[in-house]
Design a protein around this motif. Structure first.
Motif, short mmCIF file in Angstrom:
data_model
loop_
_atom_site.label_atom_id
_atom_site.label_comp_id
_atom_site.label_asym_id
_atom_site.label_seq_id
_atom_site.Cartn_x
_atom_site.Cartn_y
_atom_site.Cartn_z
N THR A 108 11.24 -15.05 9.97
CA THR A 108 10.04 -14.21 10.03
C THR A 108 10.36 -12.86 10.63
O THR A 108 10.98 -12.78 11.69
N GLN A 109 9.94 -11.80 9.95
CA GLN A 109 10.10 -10.45 10.46
C GLN A 109 8.76 -9.72 10.34
O GLN A 109 7.97 -10.01 9.44
N PRO A 110 8.46 -8.78 11.24
CA PRO A 110 7.20 -8.04 11.14
C PRO A 110 7.12 -7.30 9.81
O PRO A 110 8.10 -6.67 9.38
N GLU A 111 5.97 -7.38 9.17
CA GLU A 111 5.79 -6.74 7.87
C GLU A 111 5.60 -5.22 8.04
O GLU A 111 4.81 -4.78 8.87
N LYS A 112 6.32 -4.46 7.26
CA LYS A 112 6.16 -3.01 7.27
C LYS A 112 5.16 -2.55 6.22
O LYS A 112 4.63 -1.43 6.30
N ARG A 113 4.92 -3.41 5.22
CA ARG A 113 4.01 -3.03 4.13
C ARG A 113 3.31 -4.27 3.58
O ARG A 113 3.73 -5.41 3.82
N LEU A 114 2.24 -4.03 2.85
CA LEU A 114 1.40 -5.10 2.31
C LEU A 114 2.19 -6.09 1.47
O LEU A 114 1.96 -7.30 1.52
N SER A 115 3.15 -5.60 0.72
CA SER A 115 3.91 -6.45 -0.20
C SER A 115 4.74 -7.51 0.52
O SER A 115 5.21 -8.46 -0.11
N GLN A 116 4.95 -7.35 1.83
CA GLN A 116 5.78 -8.30 2.58
C GLN A 116 5.00 -9.45 3.19
O GLN A 116 5.58 -10.35 3.78
N ILE A 117 3.69 -9.43 3.06
CA ILE A 117 2.87 -10.50 3.63
C ILE A 117 3.08 -11.79 2.85
O ILE A 117 3.11 -11.79 1.62
N ASN A 118 3.23 -12.91 3.60
CA ASN A 118 3.22 -14.22 2.95
C ASN A 118 2.53 -15.23 3.85
O ASN A 118 2.47 -15.07 5.07
N MET A 119 1.99 -16.27 3.23
CA MET A 119 1.13 -17.22 3.93
C MET A 119 1.88 -17.98 5.02
O MET A 119 1.35 -18.19 6.12
N GLU A 120 3.10 -18.40 4.74
CA GLU A 120 3.85 -19.20 5.72
C GLU A 120 4.06 -18.44 7.03
O GLU A 120 3.86 -18.99 8.12
N ASN A 121 4.45 -17.17 6.93
CA ASN A 121 4.66 -16.38 8.14
C ASN A 121 3.36 -16.14 8.89
O ASN A 121 3.33 -16.18 10.13
#
Length: 260
Positions: A108-121
């Motif tokens: 898990t890494q902090p998302e920099k943009r919307l496209s990096q969001i995922n449910m598991e994280n």
């Protein structure tokens, strides 16, 4: 504002801890958790510290002390958290400090943009940063001292403030800390009815030189990057100033309130 950085540094530790007969600390082997235990042990008036983490068997040797009882807790397991209440059910608590938190791990890494969001994280971040502290509260808030000041405090973060969000990014971490702050506020309202002298708060420790922040320290000014020992000193300064009317709010290391 309930204090200042200078005031926090100068607060007498004896006045903070003279009332602390029993303390519970969750996340005891992390950087901040370890520093808080060391700080507590500086005061001979502290009674006993019950320190829990998933790595309790690997605690640093310098933290071994007759006043500290180490125990295991897995924040991903509701059953494991339930056992906290079973183990401590006959003990009246004066202070509970929840120092656990998740910003990143190997998956898990902090998302920099919307496209990096995922449910598991998202689910992982919300569980560790928001749900687990409330499950801990479910077990330990009923054990708080009913006759005097007692504090249930959780490490929060300035980035959980919606009004303070000017940079964007870190979707899951920001949202999970915002959720934590709302949950603490809600808990404080319920708790005040039965324990009017209790205090439920979030604490922002500043940017601390720990594993959690290490990948993101490059743009932090040297004077704003605290050692765990510095942060622990500041946080106890804030704890000293807290009163029941502060319950449900979030305070930074320097005593300044962090607005929602």
């Amino acid at each position: 504002m309930i204090g200042s950085g200078v005031y926090a540094v100068l607060v007498c530790m004896n006045s903070v801890n003279s009332r602390l007969k029993n303390v519970v600390l969750i996340g005891a082997t992390g950087g901040i958790g370890s520093a808080l235990i060391k700080r507590l042990l500086q005061d001979p008036e502290v009674g006993h510290i019950f320190a829990f983490s998933r790595l309790s068997a690997e605690k640093p040797i310098e933290l071994r002390n007759d006043k500290v009882t180490y125990g295991y807790v897995d924040l991903y397991s509701e059953k494991s958290i339930f056992q906290l209440g079973v183990l401590l059910e006959s003990i009246e608590l004066d202070l509970v400090l929840v120092c656990s938190g998740l910003l990143h791990d190997e998956h898990t890494q902090p998302e920099k943009r919307l496209s990096q969001i995922n449910m598991e994280n998202f689910q992982k971040l919300f569980h560790i940063n928001a749900t687990a502290p409330m499950l801990i509260a479910q077990q330990l808030v009923p054990l708080l001292n009913k006759k005097g000041k007692a504090v249930f405090a959780v490490i929060s973060a300035r980035v959980g403030s919606i009004s303070d969000n000017r940079l964007g990014g870190w979707y899951g971490y920001r949202a999970s800390k915002s959720a934590l702050n709302m949950l603490l506020k809600t808990l404080s309202i319920e708790t005040q009815r039965k324990l009017p002298q209790s205090i439920i708060v979030g604490l922002h420790p500043g940017t601390v030189n720990t594993m959690l922040s290490q990948p993101f320290q490059s743009k932090v000014p040297a004077e704003k990057l605290f050692t765990p020992e510095q942060s622990a000193r500041y946080l106890f300064g804030v704890l000293e100033t807290l009163r029941p009317e502060h319950s449900g709010r979030v305070f930074a290391w320097d005593g300044a309130e962090i607005l929602p």
